[in-house]
Write an enzyme that holds these catalytic residues in place. Structure first.
Site, PDB file in Angstrom:
ATOM      1  N   LYS A   1    -113.529 -45.839  -4.249  1.00  0.00           N
ATOM      2  CA  LYS A   1    -114.226 -46.791  -5.112  1.00  0.00           C
ATOM      3  C   LYS A   1    -114.503 -48.104  -4.365  1.00  0.00           C
ATOM      4  O   LYS A   1    -113.588 -48.712  -3.811  1.00  0.00           O
ATOM      5  CB  LYS A   1    -113.379 -47.053  -6.351  1.00  0.00           C
ATOM      6  CG  LYS A   1    -114.067 -47.829  -7.471  1.00  0.00           C
ATOM      7  CD  LYS A   1    -113.126 -47.909  -8.670  1.00  0.00           C
ATOM      8  CE  LYS A   1    -113.772 -48.567  -9.876  1.00  0.00           C
ATOM      9  NZ  LYS A   1    -112.818 -48.614 -11.024  1.00  0.00           N
TER      10      LYS A   1
ATOM     11  N   GLU B   1    -111.968 -40.348 -13.794  1.00  0.00           N
ATOM     12  CA  GLU B   1    -111.428 -41.229 -12.757  1.00  0.00           C
ATOM     13  C   GLU B   1    -109.893 -41.136 -12.726  1.00  0.00           C
ATOM     14  O   GLU B   1    -109.238 -41.102 -13.762  1.00  0.00           O
ATOM     15  CB  GLU B   1    -111.857 -42.663 -13.073  1.00  0.00           C
ATOM     16  CG  GLU B   1    -111.292 -43.725 -12.135  1.00  0.00           C
ATOM     17  CD  GLU B   1    -111.677 -45.143 -12.545  1.00  0.00           C
ATOM     18  OE1 GLU B   1    -111.442 -46.068 -11.749  1.00  0.00           O
ATOM     19  OE2 GLU B   1    -112.205 -45.318 -13.676  1.00  0.00           O
TER      20      GLU B   1
ATOM     21  N   CYS C   1    -116.741 -45.112 -11.922  1.00  0.00           N
ATOM     22  CA  CYS C   1    -116.680 -46.081 -13.020  1.00  0.00           C
ATOM     23  C   CYS C   1    -117.503 -47.346 -12.766  1.00  0.00           C
ATOM     24  O   CYS C   1    -118.735 -47.289 -12.794  1.00  0.00           O
ATOM     25  CB  CYS C   1    -115.208 -46.405 -13.305  1.00  0.00           C
ATOM     26  SG  CYS C   1    -114.908 -47.172 -14.924  1.00  0.00           S
TER      27      CYS C   1
END
Length: 275
Positions: free
Chosen positions: A108, A40, A140
């Site tokens: 995200k 990430e 994540c």
């Protein structure tokens, strides 16, 4: 499909260093590797409110252009995280770069505590085709929400890529989550995490992994920088889906507008009342 997982430490706020490490890792990939995956926000590290404006770049910025050049030079697809600038907004973004250019961009959707106030949440899930395989991406914290992976499954994902920046004490959480998300959607999952210590003292948990469509852990890294190589046998998809298909048997479908693009991309927009 031959996949290489590159688990690196990275440096927060040091784009030049992080890009150099990524380019070195890409150059070291085997000639027959199809896909290499990084953590990430690897290219910029994790920004703060004070550094985001200076660090974030648009998708046509110099750092991602260097990744594009490497993808062309080595004939490989690269999944890598960055801090993206788009107008007045900043996004925690992962890009799937192929020799032909950006095949997929994912922002995200579930922001972790340290993301809030810095990044804007994404508004869609998406998949694209790479070498005949439908690929989707998450970042994540996203994998702790079953709906995120289910959205990709609903779009036909056969491979779920997770760029990760997971820290102690939550390593076991993502180990469990990635196995569950692969099993629930009967898809392969590849998760690549960061290691080392961030500027804010966070200790990243490593544990990069590959999971098959049955939810079986095929490989798992430790807590040090490393490279893992796996060949994904997509005949396992048919085996996992032979007797039952969760997506066909489910009683609820996620809402949102589905968009089919001419280049093979599929998107599922998050309903506005969800924000």
């Amino acid at each position: 499909m031959k996949v290489e997982l590159v688990q690196l430490a990275g440096r927060d706020g040091d784009t030049a260093h992080n890009l150099a490490r990524a380019l070195e890792a890409i150059a070291a990939c085997a000639a027959d590797t199809d896909l290499v995956v990084f953590p990430e926000t690897h290219l910029m590290g994790f920004p703060t409110r004070d550094t985001i404006a200076a660090l974030a770049e648009p998708l046509d910025g110099p750092t991602l252009q260097a990744i594009a050049q490497a993808a062309r030079a080595h004939d490989i697809a690269i999944a890598i995280g960055m801090a993206e600038r788009d107008g007045e907004h900043y996004y925690n973004t992962t890009v799937l770069m192929t020799p032909q250019g950006i095949a997929l961009r994912y922002r995200k959707t579930h922001l972790w505590a340290s993301d809030k106030g810095i990044f804007t949440a994404g508004d869609r899930y998406a998949t694209a085709l790479w070498k005949g395989v439908r690929v989707g991406m998450l970042i994540c914290f996203d994998i702790e929400f079953p709906e995120s992976a289910r959205a990709l499954g609903q779009l036909g994902a056969e491979l779920i890529i997770v760029t990760n920046g997971n820290m102690d004490p939550y390593g076991p959480t993502h180990r469990t989550a990635i196995m569950a998300r692969a099993m629930e959607n009967q898809a392969f999952a590849v998760m690549v995490n960061r290691v080392g210590t961030g500027d804010d003292g966070l200790v990243f948990a490593g544990g990069s992994a590959v999971v098959d469509p049955f939810g079986n852990l095929l490989c798992e890294a430790g807590r040090e920088a490393c490279r893992q190589v796996m060949v994904l046998d997509f005949d396992r998809l048919q085996a996992a889906r032979n007797d039952y298909r969760y997506l066909d048997e489910r009683r609820l479908t996620l809402p949102g507008e589905r968009i089919e693009h001419a280049d093979g991309r599929r998107e599922l927009m998050i309903p506005q009342d969800s924000f």
